[in-house]
Design a protein around this motif. Sequence first.
Motif, PDB file in Angstrom:
ATOM      1  N   ILE A 125       0.669  -1.364   0.161  1.00  0.00           N
ATOM      2  CA  ILE A 125      -0.133   0.037   0.047  1.00  0.00           C
ATOM      3  C   ILE A 125       0.831   1.240  -0.188  1.00  0.00           C
ATOM      4  N   SER A 126       0.556   2.224  -1.000  1.00  0.00           N
ATOM      5  CA  SER A 126       1.070   3.534  -0.930  1.00  0.00           C
ATOM      6  C   SER A 126      -0.188   4.539  -0.565  1.00  0.00           C
ATOM      7  N   THR A 127       0.304   5.349   0.734  1.00  0.00           N
ATOM      8  CA  THR A 127      -0.451   6.407   1.092  1.00  0.00           C
ATOM      9  C   THR A 127      -0.099   7.764   0.830  1.00  0.00           C
ATOM     10  N   THR A 128      -0.762   8.685   0.161  1.00  0.00           N
ATOM     11  CA  THR A 128      -0.054   9.882  -0.032  1.00  0.00           C
ATOM     12  C   THR A 128      -1.308  10.939   0.453  1.00  0.00           C
ATOM     13  N   ILE A 129      -0.526  12.245   1.023  1.00  0.00           N
ATOM     14  CA  ILE A 129      -1.322  13.222   1.445  1.00  0.00           C
ATOM     15  C   ILE A 129      -0.634  14.541   0.864  1.00  0.00           C
ATOM     16  N   LEU A 130      -1.832  15.483   0.528  1.00  0.00           N
ATOM     17  CA  LEU A 130      -1.500  16.692   0.159  1.00  0.00           C
ATOM     18  C   LEU A 130      -2.346  17.786   0.831  1.00  0.00           C
ATOM     19  N   SER A 131      -1.465  18.469   1.755  1.00  0.00           N
ATOM     20  CA  SER A 131      -2.059  19.335   2.518  1.00  0.00           C
ATOM     21  C   SER A 131      -1.498  20.749   2.516  1.00  0.00           C
ATOM     22  N   ASP A 132      -2.147  21.904   3.076  1.00  0.00           N
ATOM     23  CA  ASP A 132      -1.512  23.134   3.088  1.00  0.00           C
ATOM     24  C   ASP A 132      -1.789  23.904   4.351  1.00  0.00           C
ATOM     25  N   ASP A 133      -1.786  25.113   4.322  1.00  0.00           N
ATOM     26  CA  ASP A 133      -1.816  25.979   5.591  1.00  0.00           C
ATOM     27  C   ASP A 133      -3.520  26.224   6.026  1.00  0.00           C
ATOM     28  N   THR A 134      -4.391  25.945   5.047  1.00  0.00           N
ATOM     29  CA  THR A 134      -5.801  26.001   5.233  1.00  0.00           C
ATOM     30  C   THR A 134      -6.201  24.423   5.671  1.00  0.00           C
ATOM     31  N   LYS A 135      -5.528  23.414   5.245  1.00  0.00           N
ATOM     32  CA  LYS A 135      -5.793  22.159   5.565  1.00  0.00           C
ATOM     33  C   LYS A 135      -4.802  21.413   6.012  1.00  0.00           C
ATOM     34  N   VAL A 136      -4.452  21.488   7.368  1.00  0.00           N
ATOM     35  CA  VAL A 136      -3.347  21.274   7.798  1.00  0.00           C
ATOM     36  C   VAL A 136      -3.221  19.812   8.280  1.00  0.00           C
ATOM     37  N   PHE A 137      -2.327  19.252   7.802  1.00  0.00           N
ATOM     38  CA  PHE A 137      -2.061  17.528   8.236  1.00  0.00           C
ATOM     39  C   PHE A 137      -0.648  17.586   9.116  1.00  0.00           C
ATOM     40  N   THR A 138      -0.614  17.172  10.342  1.00  0.00           N
ATOM     41  CA  THR A 138       0.543  17.139  11.034  1.00  0.00           C
ATOM     42  C   THR A 138       1.038  15.699  11.689  1.00  0.00           C
ATOM     43  N   LYS A 139       2.012  15.579  12.042  1.00  0.00           N
ATOM     44  CA  LYS A 139       2.694  14.289  12.504  1.00  0.00           C
ATOM     45  C   LYS A 139       1.690  13.753  13.549  1.00  0.00           C
ATOM     46  N   THR A 140       0.884  14.319  14.309  1.00  0.00           N
ATOM     47  CA  THR A 140       0.006  13.987  15.463  1.00  0.00           C
ATOM     48  C   THR A 140      -1.178  13.169  14.765  1.00  0.00           C
ATOM     49  N   ASP A 141      -1.399  13.419  13.480  1.00  0.00           N
ATOM     50  CA  ASP A 141      -2.659  12.769  12.814  1.00  0.00           C
ATOM     51  C   ASP A 141      -1.977  11.481  12.053  1.00  0.00           C
ATOM     52  N   ILE A 142      -0.636  11.164  11.905  1.00  0.00           N
ATOM     53  CA  ILE A 142      -0.212   9.839  11.345  1.00  0.00           C
ATOM     54  C   ILE A 142      -0.859   8.491  11.934  1.00  0.00           C
ATOM     55  N   ASP A 143      -1.092   8.609  13.232  1.00  0.00           N
ATOM     56  CA  ASP A 143      -1.468   7.306  14.032  1.00  0.00           C
ATOM     57  C   ASP A 143      -2.901   6.998  13.511  1.00  0.00           C
ATOM     58  N   ILE A 144      -3.716   8.176  13.470  1.00  0.00           N
ATOM     59  CA  ILE A 144      -5.211   8.108  12.999  1.00  0.00           C
ATOM     60  C   ILE A 144      -5.070   7.391  11.449  1.00  0.00           C
ATOM     61  N   MET A 145      -4.254   8.293  11.003  1.00  0.00           N
ATOM     62  CA  MET A 145      -4.371   7.782   9.292  1.00  0.00           C
ATOM     63  C   MET A 145      -3.952   6.347   8.972  1.00  0.00           C
ATOM     64  N   HIS A 146      -3.171   5.734   9.896  1.00  0.00           N
ATOM     65  CA  HIS A 146      -2.486   4.615   9.755  1.00  0.00           C
ATOM     66  C   HIS A 146      -3.762   3.538  10.260  1.00  0.00           C
ATOM     67  N   LEU A 147      -4.317   3.799  10.977  1.00  0.00           N
ATOM     68  CA  LEU A 147      -5.575   2.986  11.511  1.00  0.00           C
ATOM     69  C   LEU A 147      -6.658   2.877  10.327  1.00  0.00           C
ATOM     70  N   LEU A 148      -6.818   4.039   9.846  1.00  0.00           N
ATOM     71  CA  LEU A 148      -7.838   4.466   9.005  1.00  0.00           C
ATOM     72  C   LEU A 148      -7.702   3.459   7.735  1.00  0.00           C
ATOM     73  N   VAL A 149      -6.253   3.633   7.084  1.00  0.00           N
ATOM     74  CA  VAL A 149      -5.858   2.932   5.949  1.00  0.00           C
ATOM     75  C   VAL A 149      -6.020   1.327   6.278  1.00  0.00           C
ATOM     76  N   ASP A 150      -5.611   0.880   7.703  1.00  0.00           N
ATOM     77  CA  ASP A 150      -5.723  -0.578   7.978  1.00  0.00           C
ATOM     78  C   ASP A 150      -7.265  -1.008   7.656  1.00  0.00           C
ATOM     79  N   GLY A 151      -8.079  -0.176   8.321  1.00  0.00           N
ATOM     80  CA  GLY A 151      -9.540  -0.574   8.213  1.00  0.00           C
ATOM     81  C   GLY A 151      -9.976  -0.581   6.802  1.00  0.00           C
TER      82      GLY A 151
END
Length: 288
Positions: A125-151
């Motif tokens: 699996i490859s997972t990619t995200i494009l974010s910016d200052d209006t839609k901020v993705f941070t390192k604290t979101d990585i865990d929930i992103m991994h859980l989402l991808v797993d499910g």
Amino acid sequence: MDILSTKYRITYEAFSKLSGRISKARNIEELVLVTSKNLKYLMDFQVFRISILMDHNTCSFTFFANNGSKIEGNKLCDFERDLLKNKIPLNSSDIPNKFNEFTDITKLTNPLFWGWFMGRNTLDISTTILSDDTKVFTKTDIDIMHLLVDGFTSKYQQLYLGEQLILKNKSLEDAVKLVADKNKEIEKILGHQQNVIIDKTKEVKLKNTELLEISNISAHNLREPLSRILGLIEISEYYNPEQLKEDIIKHIKTSAKELDEVLKNVVEKSENSIKNSDNKKDYEFKGN
């Protein structure tokens, strides 16, 4: 309770609800729709993309900030191929041009590109995200992103394998039906052949009966007048010309007429047998 803890609690409650909805998805389209509608409660992003490699085929799912989504088959981006090959995470402000197909990068403020490789049993699996200052993705979101991808990928695999099983069963049903149709054709041919054999057997029996009848005529009806003629010829030398004319020749003529009638009967039966056989052949030829 601080703001960060409250955010985590709300996020994981939203993830729990999403997981329940994902588990109830009946097909891949429904899985994508449910995920698209609920992603905004888990994390911020402009473009979120999951590409799954399984059985030498890839399926890519692109989710947009406005709840839109897109499904593509066997259309990996170059940066996804690199992720699947090198397995090295990405975090860069150098945005791949491919993202211009998903959003207008020029309108983003300080865009940032993230990428991860995830291996799950038989899946790459490859997972990619494009974010910016209006839609901020941070390192604290990585865990929930991994859980989402797993499910998401686990449910996708379940649905994919289910669809493949249905297709294989359909192929098997088609094969069984084809065999059944061919068997019917074979049975029809065999039935036709059996009827031909029966007809030919009847024809042979009829021929044998006719031949036996002709043989009987030859053996008995021909022999009797012929024997009389031969007998009369043998005794004719003992008669004078007058007696020969009055008695012997008269009887020879009578026996000769009988012999002629018998021969005519044999010829007529033979001709009728041949004629009937030719008519039957013509009928069978026209019928076919």
